[in-house]
Design a protein around this motif. Structure first.
Motif, mmCIF file in Angstrom:
data_model
loop_
_atom_site.group_PDB
_atom_site.id
_atom_site.type_symbol
_atom_site.label_atom_id
_atom_site.label_comp_id
_atom_site.label_asym_id
_atom_site.label_seq_id
_atom_site.Cartn_x
_atom_site.Cartn_y
_atom_site.Cartn_z
ATOM 1 N N CYS A 159 -35.149 -102.367 -7.467
ATOM 2 C CA CYS A 159 -33.827 -102.979 -7.652
ATOM 3 C C CYS A 159 -33.931 -104.492 -7.607
ATOM 4 O O CYS A 159 -34.489 -105.063 -6.674
ATOM 5 C CB CYS A 159 -32.865 -102.542 -6.545
ATOM 6 S SG CYS A 159 -32.529 -100.791 -6.540
ATOM 7 N N MET A 162 -30.127 -109.528 -8.480
ATOM 8 C CA MET A 162 -29.084 -109.795 -9.481
ATOM 9 C C MET A 162 -29.712 -109.663 -10.869
ATOM 10 O O MET A 162 -30.939 -109.789 -10.995
ATOM 11 C CB MET A 162 -28.476 -111.188 -9.296
ATOM 12 C CG MET A 162 -29.463 -112.296 -9.449
ATOM 13 S SD MET A 162 -28.741 -113.904 -9.132
ATOM 14 C CE MET A 162 -28.731 -113.953 -7.373
ATOM 15 N N PRO A 163 -28.906 -109.397 -11.881
ATOM 16 C CA PRO A 163 -29.488 -109.160 -13.208
ATOM 17 C C PRO A 163 -30.163 -110.410 -13.773
ATOM 18 O O PRO A 163 -29.711 -111.529 -13.502
ATOM 19 C CB PRO A 163 -28.268 -108.810 -14.079
ATOM 20 C CG PRO A 163 -27.161 -108.505 -13.140
ATOM 21 C CD PRO A 163 -27.432 -109.258 -11.882
ATOM 22 N N GLY A 206 -21.500 -102.817 -13.556
ATOM 23 C CA GLY A 206 -21.578 -104.252 -13.291
ATOM 24 C C GLY A 206 -21.051 -105.040 -14.482
ATOM 25 O O GLY A 206 -20.032 -104.693 -15.079
ATOM 26 N N ASP A 207 -21.769 -106.098 -14.839
ATOM 27 C CA ASP A 207 -21.353 -106.981 -15.935
ATOM 28 C C ASP A 207 -21.301 -106.190 -17.257
ATOM 29 O O ASP A 207 -22.341 -105.669 -17.705
ATOM 30 C CB ASP A 207 -22.379 -108.126 -16.036
ATOM 31 C CG ASP A 207 -21.999 -109.149 -17.093
ATOM 32 O OD1 ASP A 207 -21.034 -108.911 -17.859
ATOM 33 O OD2 ASP A 207 -22.684 -110.186 -17.164
ATOM 34 N N ASP A 217 -27.073 -100.927 -16.215
ATOM 35 C CA ASP A 217 -27.472 -101.767 -15.083
ATOM 36 C C ASP A 217 -28.100 -100.950 -13.954
ATOM 37 O O ASP A 217 -28.728 -101.500 -13.052
ATOM 38 C CB ASP A 217 -26.294 -102.617 -14.573
ATOM 39 C CG ASP A 217 -25.130 -101.802 -14.031
ATOM 40 O OD1 ASP A 217 -25.351 -100.919 -13.194
ATOM 41 O OD2 ASP A 217 -23.983 -102.086 -14.451
ATOM 42 N N THR A 218 -27.917 -99.623 -14.020
ATOM 43 C CA THR A 218 -28.446 -98.743 -12.974
ATOM 44 C C THR A 218 -28.873 -97.435 -13.620
ATOM 45 O O THR A 218 -28.192 -96.944 -14.539
ATOM 46 C CB THR A 218 -27.354 -98.462 -11.912
ATOM 47 O OG1 THR A 218 -26.930 -99.713 -11.360
ATOM 48 C CG2 THR A 218 -27.864 -97.557 -10.802
ATOM 49 N N SER A 236 -31.942 -100.541 -10.341
ATOM 50 C CA SER A 236 -30.634 -101.179 -10.529
ATOM 51 C C SER A 236 -30.829 -102.692 -10.638
ATOM 52 O O SER A 236 -31.773 -103.248 -10.077
ATOM 53 C CB SER A 236 -29.702 -100.876 -9.356
ATOM 54 O OG SER A 236 -28.462 -101.549 -9.567
ATOM 55 N N ARG A 237 -29.935 -103.315 -11.369
ATOM 56 C CA ARG A 237 -29.925 -104.783 -11.450
ATOM 57 C C ARG A 237 -29.058 -105.367 -10.342
ATOM 58 O O ARG A 237 -28.932 -106.585 -10.253
ATOM 59 C CB ARG A 237 -29.354 -105.223 -12.803
ATOM 60 C CG ARG A 237 -30.128 -104.730 -14.013
ATOM 61 C CD ARG A 237 -31.515 -105.281 -14.070
ATOM 62 N NE ARG A 237 -32.180 -104.964 -15.348
ATOM 63 C CZ ARG A 237 -33.445 -105.248 -15.608
ATOM 64 N NH1 ARG A 237 -34.204 -105.827 -14.693
ATOM 65 N NH2 ARG A 237 -33.973 -104.935 -16.768
ATOM 66 N N TYR A 238 -28.436 -104.503 -9.507
ATOM 67 C CA TYR A 238 -27.452 -105.002 -8.529
ATOM 68 C C TYR A 238 -27.777 -104.545 -7.113
ATOM 69 O O TYR A 238 -27.179 -103.594 -6.608
ATOM 70 C CB TYR A 238 -26.053 -104.518 -8.899
ATOM 71 C CG TYR A 238 -25.468 -105.225 -10.083
ATOM 72 C CD1 TYR A 238 -24.870 -106.474 -9.942
ATOM 73 C CD2 TYR A 238 -25.518 -104.662 -11.347
ATOM 74 C CE1 TYR A 238 -24.338 -107.137 -11.037
ATOM 75 C CE2 TYR A 238 -24.988 -105.317 -12.448
ATOM 76 C CZ TYR A 238 -24.398 -106.554 -12.286
ATOM 77 O OH TYR A 238 -23.877 -107.208 -13.361
ATOM 78 N N ASN A 239 -28.717 -105.178 -6.469
ATOM 79 C CA ASN A 239 -28.945 -104.910 -5.052
ATOM 80 C C ASN A 239 -28.762 -106.240 -4.326
ATOM 81 O O ASN A 239 -29.742 -106.948 -4.030
ATOM 82 C CB ASN A 239 -30.351 -104.344 -4.825
ATOM 83 C CG ASN A 239 -30.500 -103.774 -3.426
ATOM 84 O OD1 ASN A 239 -29.862 -102.779 -3.099
ATOM 85 N ND2 ASN A 239 -31.288 -104.416 -2.581
ATOM 86 N N GLY A 240 -27.496 -106.589 -4.089
ATOM 87 C CA GLY A 240 -27.167 -107.918 -3.557
ATOM 88 C C GLY A 240 -27.915 -108.293 -2.296
ATOM 89 O O GLY A 240 -28.069 -109.478 -1.989
#
Ligand SMILES: NC(=O)c1ccc[n+]([C@@H]2O[C@H](COP(=O)([O-])OP(=O)(O)OC[C@H]3O[C@@H](n4cnc5c(N)ncnc54)[C@H](O)[C@@H]3O)[C@@H](O)[C@H]2O)c1
Length: 341
Positions: A159, A162-163, A206-207, A217-218, A236-240
Motif C-alpha cells: 500500500c 498516497m497515490p 478515492g480520487d 485505487d485498491t 491500495s494507493r490510500y494507506n494514509g
C-alpha cells in the motif's frame, strides 16, 4: 583503481534515488579498487542537469549521446512504455543493462524484448529490489530450511501512503502490473512455485481521476499456486498511515511476517500494545532503502562478472504473466488461468 562508467536514463521518482545510490557506491567500492562514474540523461533536461550538478555526475543531452559516450553499464529508470526500446539500445551497445520493472507494459509487449536479449546475448537485470530485502531473504531461508512447516496461506500487502501522479498511473499498466507485480515476483521467488490462477476484485473510492485513466485505487487478488496453496495479494494507493509492505507466511509449524518492525504503517487497537512505535515508512524509497542500495551494488558486481544475474528478464516476465492475469480477472470478473508460457 578500475573505473566503471554507469549511464542512467530517467531521473524521475526512482531515477533520482538510483542516481544517489550509485554515487554513494564509491564509499564501499573504492576499498575494492573500483571507482564508479555516473553520467545521466532525461528528456527533462534542466531537471537532469541540476541532478547531475548536485551529484558531480556527467550530463548528456540524449540517450544516443549517453550511450555513445562509452559506458560499462546502463541503468533505465524511465516510464514503463519506454523500457523495450531502451533495453534494446543497451543490448546493441554490448553493455549490461539494469532496467526498472516491468520489462514492458504487458507480457505481449515484453516477449519480443526477451527474444532480442536472448539472441544478442544481452545481460539485463530487472529491478525487483525486494529480492535484496533482509526480511524477504530470511523468510526464504526459513521456508527452505523447513522451519515454517508446510505453508497453508500467504498474504501479501503493498500500500502506498498516497497515490502517485495520475499522469504516471495513466501509463503504468494498472495497479496489479505496477504495484502487485512486486508481490507476484516475491511469491514465486520465495516459494519456488508458480501461481497458476488469479481471481481479482478492485474498487475506486478515492480520487475519481484514477478511475478516469482506467485504473483502480485498491485491489485484491486470490492466487492459487501449482500445489494448490492459496494466497492473497492486496494493494491500495490510500494507506494514509504510511507505506505498508508486508508478507505474512502462515505455516503448519509457525507464522512469520516480513515487514513487521517499529516503522510498520499499522497500529494495534489494544491499549496495552505499544508496538510498532516508530514513525512509519512513508515511501517505497524509505521502506526499501537498503534493498535498493544492495540491488545497485549487485548490478556493479554483475558488470564485474562477480555474480549471477539476480533477477533475469525471464523472472520478471513470469511475474508479469501473473499481473496480466490479475488485470484480466479484474476486467472480466472471473478467475483467470495464468499463461505460463
Ligand atoms: N522498483 C520499484 O520499487 C519501483 C518504484 C517506482 C517506479 N518503478 C518503475 O520505475 C519506472 C519509472 O518510474 P517513476 O515513478 O520514476 O517515473 P517518473 O515519471 O517519475 O520518472 C520517469 C523519468 O524518465 C524521464 N523519461 C521518460 N522517457 C524518457 C526518455 N525516452 N529518455 C529520457 N528520459 C525519459 C521522464 O522525464 C522522467 O523524469 C517505471 O517503469 C516504474 O514501474 C519501480
Amino acid at each position: 583503481m578500475r573505473d566503471i562508467i554507469l549511464g542512467l536514463i530517467g531521473v524521475g521518482r526512482i531515477g533520482v534515488m538510483h542516481a544517489n545510490n550509485i554515487s554513494a557506491l564509491n564509499g564501499t567500492l573504492h576499498s575494492r579498487g573500483v571507482n564508479i562514474q555516473l553520467r545521466l540523461t532525461d528528456v527533462a533536461t534542466d531537471h537532469a542537469q541540476n541532478i547531475a550538478a548536485g551529484l558531480n555526475a556527467g550530463f548528456l543531452p540524449s540517450v544516443e549521446d549517453l550511450i555513445e559516450s562509452g559506458l560499462d553499464g546502463l541503468v533505465i529508470a524511465t516510464g514503463t512504455a519506454t523500457h523495450p526500446d531502451l533495453i534494446r539500445a543497451g543490448v546493441d551497445a554490448g553493455i549490461p543493462v539494469f532496467c526498472e520493472k516491468p520489462v514492458a507494459l504487458n507480457v505481449t509487449d515484453a516477449l519480443p524484448t526477451l527474444d532480442y536479449i536472448k539472441h544478442n546475448n544481452g545481460v539485463v537485470q530487472i529491478g525487483h529490489q525486494r529480492r535484496f530485502d533482509a526480511g524477504y531473504l530470511e523468510a526464504k531461508r526459513e521456508y527452505q530450511a523447513g522451519e515454517l512447516g508446510w505453508i497453508h496461506s500467504l498474504r501479501a500487502v503493498t500500500c502506498d501512503m498516497m497515490p502517485p501522479p495520475v499522469e504516471f498511473l495513466a501509463t503504468s499498466g494498472g495497479l496489479f502490473r505496477d504495484c502487485s507485480v512486486h508481490d507476484f515476483d516475491i511469491l514465486r521467488w520465495l516459494t519456488g512455485r508458480e501461481i497458476v490462477e488469479v481471481y481479482a476484485k478492485g474498487s475506486n473510492n478515492g480520487d475519481p481521476a484514477i478511475g478516469f485513466v482506467g485504473d483502480v485505487d485498491t485491489a485484491l487478488a486470490v492466487v492459487t499456486f501449482d500445489d494448490g496453496t492459496v494466497g492473497t495479494v492486496s494493494a491500495s494507493r490510500y494507506n494514509g498511515a504510511g507505506h505498508d509492505v508486508r508478507l505474512e507466511i502462515q505455516g503448519s509449524r509457525r507464522t512469520i511476517m516480513v515487514g513487521l518492525d517499529e516503522k510498520s504503517a499499522l497500529r494495534s487497537p489494544e491499549a496495552s500494545v505499544t508496538f510498532p512505535a516508530g514513525p512509519p515508512h512513508q515511501t517505497f524509497a524509505e521502506r526499501f532503502d537498503q534493498a535498493y542500495r544492495t540491488e545497485m551494488a549487485a548490478f556493479v558486481e554483475l558488470i564485474l562478472g562477480e555474480r549471477e544475474n539476480p533477477c533475469t528478464p525471464e523472472d520478471a516476465v513470469a511475474a508479469s504473466r501473473v499481473a496480466d492475469a490479475a488485470q484480466e480477472s479484474l476486467a472480466t470478473g472471473v478467475p483467470v488461468k495464468v499463461d505460463l508460457g
